[in-house]
Motif scaffolding. Structure first.
Motif, short mmCIF file in Angstrom:
data_model
loop_
_atom_site.label_atom_id
_atom_site.label_comp_id
_atom_site.label_asym_id
_atom_site.label_seq_id
_atom_site.Cartn_x
_atom_site.Cartn_y
_atom_site.Cartn_z
N ASP A 1 14.60 -9.98 5.27
CA ASP A 1 14.34 -10.68 6.53
C ASP A 1 14.84 -9.90 7.75
OD1 ASP A 1 13.19 -12.62 5.08
OD2 ASP A 1 14.83 -14.07 5.24
N MET A 2 15.79 -9.00 7.51
CA MET A 2 16.26 -8.16 8.63
C MET A 2 15.28 -7.03 8.90
SD MET A 2 20.24 -7.63 7.77
CE MET A 2 21.13 -8.94 6.97
N GLY A 3 14.29 -6.86 8.02
CA GLY A 3 13.29 -5.81 8.22
C GLY A 3 13.47 -4.60 7.31
N TYR A 4 14.30 -4.75 6.29
CA TYR A 4 14.53 -3.61 5.40
C TYR A 4 13.61 -3.62 4.19
CZ TYR A 4 18.79 -2.69 7.98
OH TYR A 4 19.67 -2.40 8.97
N ASN A 5 13.48 -2.42 3.60
CA ASN A 5 12.85 -2.32 2.28
C ASN A 5 13.95 -2.49 1.25
OD1 ASN A 5 10.10 -1.71 3.01
ND2 ASN A 5 10.92 0.23 3.77
N VAL A 6 13.84 -3.52 0.47
CA VAL A 6 14.89 -3.85 -0.47
C VAL A 6 14.32 -3.73 -1.88
CG1 VAL A 6 16.58 -5.60 -1.14
CG2 VAL A 6 15.75 -5.51 1.21
N ALA A 7 15.12 -3.21 -2.79
CA ALA A 7 14.69 -3.19 -4.20
C ALA A 7 15.75 -3.91 -5.02
CB ALA A 7 14.52 -1.76 -4.68
N LEU A 8 15.27 -4.77 -5.91
CA LEU A 8 16.18 -5.52 -6.78
C LEU A 8 15.91 -5.10 -8.22
CD1 LEU A 8 17.60 -8.88 -6.80
CD2 LEU A 8 15.90 -8.61 -8.57
N THR B 1 0.81 -1.22 0.00
CA THR B 1 0.00 0.00 0.00
C THR B 1 0.84 1.27 0.00
OG1 THR B 1 -0.08 -0.23 2.38
CG2 THR B 1 -2.05 -0.90 1.17
N ILE B 2 2.16 1.12 0.03
CA ILE B 2 3.01 2.32 0.10
C ILE B 2 3.86 2.37 -1.17
CG2 ILE B 2 4.89 3.43 1.38
CD1 ILE B 2 3.82 1.83 3.82
N PRO B 3 3.93 3.53 -1.80
CA PRO B 3 4.72 3.59 -3.04
C PRO B 3 6.22 3.53 -2.78
CG PRO B 3 3.85 5.75 -2.53
CD PRO B 3 3.27 4.81 -1.52
N LEU B 4 6.91 2.96 -3.74
CA LEU B 4 8.37 3.04 -3.76
C LEU B 4 8.68 4.34 -4.50
CD1 LEU B 4 11.02 1.27 -3.23
CD2 LEU B 4 10.96 0.90 -5.69
N PHE C 1 2.68 6.07 -13.03
CA PHE C 1 2.68 4.61 -12.94
C PHE C 1 3.51 4.14 -11.75
CE2 PHE C 1 2.73 6.01 -17.42
CZ PHE C 1 1.40 5.78 -17.69
N PRO C 2 3.02 4.39 -10.54
CA PRO C 2 3.85 4.10 -9.37
C PRO C 2 3.98 2.61 -9.08
CG PRO C 2 1.68 4.79 -8.67
CD PRO C 2 1.70 4.92 -10.17
N LEU C 3 5.12 2.28 -8.53
CA LEU C 3 5.37 0.91 -8.07
C LEU C 3 5.26 0.92 -6.54
CD1 LEU C 3 6.43 -2.00 -8.43
CD2 LEU C 3 8.74 -1.07 -8.33
N ALA C 4 4.65 -0.12 -5.99
CA ALA C 4 4.52 -0.18 -4.54
C ALA C 4 5.75 -0.85 -3.95
CB ALA C 4 3.27 -0.96 -4.18
N LYS C 5 6.03 -0.54 -2.69
CA LYS C 5 7.08 -1.27 -1.99
C LYS C 5 6.61 -2.71 -1.85
CE LYS C 5 9.61 2.15 0.60
NZ LYS C 5 8.92 3.43 0.88
N GLY C 6 7.38 -3.62 -2.37
CA GLY C 6 6.96 -5.02 -2.36
C GLY C 6 6.28 -5.43 -3.65
#
Lengths: 587, 458
Positions: free
Chosen positions: A318-325, A205-208, A219-224
């Motif tokens: 898994d450490m709790g970060y927002n990661v982008a690949l 529900t939150i944009p990246l 054209f937003p991408l969501a976190k996740g």
């Protein structure tokens, strides 16, 4: 007892009488010990894909199995690293073996000698599950590396202590439910083809936020979430990917250069240490891991590289970060699959790709998501952005089609826009994002309630433009009413003054949501007032001559600190139209 | 260790099956001795316990499976290298074919090379002035770049490549410079044109030429770019020279690749080309570049003729995905008599941003190039509209853009194959052209540059 090679054909080797061969088990092939993976077993024979060039290897040479699947080593020291497709550290290899990559090299992916200060947060006697936190190490200035119980272990923590350790030292012990004791270290291994577990997945529900106007606003991408960027060569896929790696508001970036140019990776390596993260003010490299398996590096390792990348990304998630690949490009990855499949003489599917292409692609993208990891109650995310390079830019390509079924954001690159040097060359008519409405709450609270409304209005103008263009092409511009001609002009303004964004301009390269909103609002304000003026019979040419239009065109060059200047543009627009009104009233 | 067999069993095209062999390595070099004592070269393509598949570099004509002797040389394909090769002409497998006799090699290197470690690469950022406005101004070339020319049959790509080879220089420095030229399946006349041009300017003394003409063995075409690039690597990274590699014509190379693939009965990919063509091409193109701590560089100019001018054909398509941009030659613009006929809109130089700007070319370069592109694109679009609807249907501003596009082609792109323009001249012509447009249209240029340069030239 070692097995024996019986056949060599390029990257495919067949070996006989291996001891208990296992699918996807890592083996060492030949006298020089080339890195390979078992990809098929038939009776006593095993097919092996070799991750290095096989010149000079022949039948009769030994093959030794390792008992492990293709795995990555996860622990402090990953950040700032550059790896090849099977997690070999390229900087170490370069310093030790020279400028060209030799064969049969194996080096530890993270330094075994470096000492880290570990602060324990878990207490002896606690019952811990896999993925729960033991303590942390300060990996870089901005990344606190949480050391977790390996996902496949759980039980009672017998002892743990803070102190200075290498990744090979014992930091504590854990007793599982069978009373078996396990040694805990700062690092552990995980097989790349297996997703790391988490507590549960939730809807994004939150944009990246990327700072790229066409992406964030339209054209937003969501976190996740997951996105794909297909486009012909030269349409700017790589620049978009680099921009995302630079500016996306993720805490960790994993950039996979899969079968692409060597110089592009060098570019990242040189540029990222220099660039500052807008949030933390630290060099971007301090949150980045690079995987470089360039096009001339062995093709089998290319196949593995995206899995290596996503496993590293999951580890930080898994450490709790927002990661982008970012994976550039998944087409090369698919081609690597095709090449191996061809050598295995498998029945080909569409365009010679193996029949399992689509399932492999979805396996990869499905590892993205917004999740609650075992280690904390807060959300953590893994967003995946894959570039696709379809032959001739043709979107009916099987890789594009399989990807589109999986992702929810589509950024279609357009060669025509690229030729006119309209960058980012993302086509506003064909692209889409299915997240936009889901993230309404975020926009209402963080930017403005008008965000989605403005977005809709702008997209409608662009849609109308494309219809009007058709008419113009048939009968010429004279046939249009002043209103329609205004629409064309405003569409042009949206394209040139808002969507066009220069990645190499020091200010224009990143735009905050607030500034994006104000910019678009200004253009729409001009549009509304101009429409009113036309309704009041003001000649179109008079409106288009307004000098305030140049102020609109220069909005993008105002730095973030001078965001008030954009508000001032809105005042100028109002003044300009007021003047028109008064002048006409007095005339 | 050399192994000799008389057990050739099958021959199909350039492929030979040898039975009853033992301990043969993949990629091993092979000599096939014919009944008359002549020798044909080949390489092991697949090896299993009792059987080896050998790919011949020459035709299999006249070989008898019963009479031929096959020798496995126990090593991969290497080429001999020495500084003395400059000024000489060789065939596809690296043997001299001019009249100056054998060379005395200082070194042998594997022709396949090894991939450059991306960590060891140095990013190309040194501007090369080619003297061609369209390239210097809009598609800037830098040292270590691979920039192909996408041409079509009948277009003057050879002249353009020769012009670039002749005029290229970096600003303000004199450094050791060499040309490596690899001809793959081109005609005698085209090869001769290059040799003559290099001879005329004296550049031949600084060149190594590898020639495989249209009637030479097809299979040699697979080896020739690898041999040439190995020589280039030797010159660049061991002798510290700046090497310009011209590969022509990549289309012939790819066709040879397809021929071999078909003979091997591989599953074909698009248009019958093998599925691994991307990887194969990248093993050539990626050998361009610079290495940290070494002063030499390899800049590549592959030339390819697009079948039917179709850029979605697999050869230009895959090339475009690997190389760092492309220079398109256009048939329409060639018909207008504009030389060199570069179609700048689909052309691109990916490394341009790093090679231009203050201290390299000029501060305004990026903005000017950007604006010229945008304006020319708009002009071309309006011109097309005028063709359909007539000039009268255009708005006044559109008409200005049409005029700009015409002038841009005539003044900026058109310069012939002899004129050598400095980067300053190129940019100044650009500003003169931008003067045609009203100032409000110059949205891609920073105000300070407009004040500085547009004013001056008015």
């Amino acid at each position: 007892m070692a097995g024996k090679i019986i056949k060599v054909s390029g990257p495919l080797v067949v070996a006989r009488s291996l001891e208990n061969p296992m699918m996807y088990e890592v083996v060492k092939v030949g006298e020089i010990g080339l890195f390979g993976e078992i990809i098929g077993i038939n009776g006593d024979e095993a097919s092996i894909q070799v991750y290095e060039q096989t010149e000079g290897v022949g039948p009769g040479e030994p093959v030794v199995n390792t008992g492990n699947q293709l795995s990555v080593e996860l622990g402090p020291g990953l950040i700032k690293q550059i790896y090849d497709g099977i997690q070999r550290p390229l900087d170490v290899i370069s310093n030790k073996y020279g400028d060209f990559i030799a064969r049969g090299i194996s080096e530890p992916p993270i330094s075994y000698d470096k000492k880290w200060y570990f602060t324990a947060t878990a207490k002896p006697g606690e019952k811990l599950q896999g993925g729960q936190r033991l303590g942390y190490v300060e990996e870089t200035e901005i990344v606190r590396h949480w050391v977790m119980v390996p996902p496949n272990l759980s039980g009672e923590l017998l002892d743990i202590s803070s102190g200075t350790y290498t990744v090979k030292d014992t930091i504590g012990t854990l007793k599982d439910s069978f009373d078996e004791k396990h040694i805990l270290r700062l690092a552990h291994k995980w097989p790349v083809r297996q997703g790391r577990p988490f507590k549960r997945k939730i809807n994004p529900t939150i944009p990246l936020i990327t700072g790229q106007r066409v992406l964030d606003t339209f054209f937003p991408l969501a976190k996740g979430g997951s996105a794909c960027i297909p486009g012909p060569f030269g349409s700017g896929k790589t620049v978009v990917q680099h921009q995302l790696a630079k500016w996306a508001d993720a805490e960790i970036i994993v950039y996979v250069g899969c079968g692409e140019r060597g110089n592009e990776m060098t570019d990242v390596l040189i540029e990222f240490p220099e660039l500052k993260d807008p949030k933390s003010g630290r060099p971007l490299m301090e949150r980045t891991i690079l995987i470089a398996n360039t096009s001339n590096m062995p093709v089998a390792a290319r196949e593995a590289s995206v899995f290596t990348g996503i496993t590293l990304a999951e580890y930080y998630r898994d450490m709790g970060y927002n990661v982008a690949l970012m994976a550039d490009s998944t087409s090369r990855w698919a081609e690597a699959m095709r090449e191996i499949s061809g050598r295995l003489e498998e029945m080909p599917g569409e365009e010679g790709y193996p029949a399992y292409l689509a399932s492999r692609i979805s396996e990869f993208y499905e590892r993205a998501g917004l999740v609650i990891p075992f280690g904390s109650d807060e959300e953590a995310s893994l967003s995946v952005i894959g570039a696709v390079s379809p032959p001739g830019g043709d979107l009916s390509d099987p890789v594009v089609q399989a990807t589109l079924r999986e992702v929810r954001v589509f950024w279609g690159l357009d060669a025509k826009l690229a030729y006119a040097r309209h960058f980012p060359a993302i086509n506003w008519l064909s692209s889409y994002s299915l997240y936009s409405d889901l993230m309404n709450n975020f926009y209402n609270n963080e930017v403005s309630e008008l965000w989605l409304k403005n977005r809709q209005a702008a997209l409608r103008i662009l849609q109308e433009e494309s219809e009007l263009e058709e008419i113009v092409r048939l009968v010429g511009i004279d046939a249009l009413s002043p209103k329609d001609r205004l629409t064309l002009e405003i569409a042009r303004s949206i394209k040139e003054d808002f969507l066009h964004q220069n990645a190499f301009h020091e200010v224009d390269t990143y735009t905050s949501l607030k500034k994006q909103f104000l910019m678009l609002e200004s253009i729409l304000l001009f549009f509304t007032l101009a429409m009113e003026a036309i309704a009041a019979d003001v000649p179109l040419d008079l409106i288009l001559e307004q000098e305030v239009r140049e102020e609109i065109a220069r909005m993008k060059y105002h730095p973030e600190e001078e965001i008030d200047k954009i508000k001032a543009v809105q005042d100028s627009i109002r003044t300009a139209f007021d003047e028109i009104k008064t002048r006409r009233a007095s005339a | 260790m050399i192994k000799e067999y008389k057990s050739a069993r099958g021959l199909e095209g350039p492929l030979m099956i040898v039975e009853g062999v033992e301990g043969i390595k993949y990629g091993e070099l092979t000599d096939v001795e014919l009944q008359d004592g002549s020798i044909r070269r080949g390489q092991v393509l697949e090896t299993s316990e009792k059987r080896a598949l050998v790919q011949l570099f020459e035709s299999s004509q006249g070989i008898s499976t019963d009479l031929a002797t096959v020798r496995f040389l126990g090593r991969g394909m290497t080429t001999s290298l020495t500084r003395e090769m400059l000024g000489r002409i060789f065939n596809g497998v690296g043997d001299p074919i001019d009249e100056s006799g054998e060379i005395i090699p200082e070194k042998h290197m594997d022709i396949n090379g090894s991939p450059i470690n991306p960590y060891s690469r140095n990013f190309p950022s040194e501007f090369i002035q080619t003297g061609v406005s369209a390239i210097d101004g809009l598609l800037t070339l830098v040292r270590g770049q691979k920039l192909p020319i996408f041409s079509g049959s009948g277009l003057p790509h050879a002249q353009l490549a020769a012009q670039i080879a002749r005029q290229s220089k970096t600003l303000g420095k004199a450094e050791e410079f060499a040309v490596v030229f690899a001809a793959m399946g081109i005609t005698f006349e085209e090869a001769n044109f290059f040799i003559d041009d290099l001879r005329k300017t004296g550049a031949i003394e600084r060149s190594i030429l590898y020639i495989n003409l249209a009637n030479d063995p097809v299979i040699e075409r697979i080896a020739i770019p690898r041999v040439a690039l190995t020589a280039a690597e030797y010159l660049a990274f061991e002798l510290d020279m700046h090497v310009l590699v011209i590969l022509t014509d990549m289309t012939n190379y790819c066709e040879a690749l397809r021929e071999i693939s078909a003979a091997r009965k591989e599953v074909p990919g698009r248009r019958g080309y093998p599925g691994y063509m991307y990887t194969d091409l990248s093993m050539l193109y990626e050998r361009a570049g610079r290495i940290k701590g070494k002063s030499g560089s390899i800049t590549q100019f592959p030339i390819l003729t697009m079948p039917e001018d179709d850029k979605t054909h697999p050869i230009p398509d895959l090339t475009g995905y690997i190389t760092e941009g492309q220079v398109f030659l256009g048939r329409d613009i060639h018909r207008k008599g504009i030389l060199p006929p570069i179609n700048v809109l689909p052309s691109l130089s990916r490394l341009m941003q790093k090679g231009i700007g203050e201290g390299k070319t000029r501060e305004d370069h990026a903005d000017v190039a950007n604006q010229l592109f945008a304006a020319y694109a708009k002009g071309v679009e309006s011109r097309e509209l005028a063709v359909v609807l007539g000039e009268a249907a255009l708005t006044p501003i559109d008409r200005i853009y049409v005029k700009f596009a015409e002038q841009f082609e005539q003044k900026f792109i058109n310069q012939g194959f002899e004129e050598n323009r400095s980067i300053d001249e190129t940019l100044n012509i650009g500003w003169k052209l931008l003067n045609i447009l009203p100032r409000t249209e110059l949205k891609r240029i920073r105000n300070e540059y407009i004040d500085k340069y547009l004013g001056e030239k008015n």
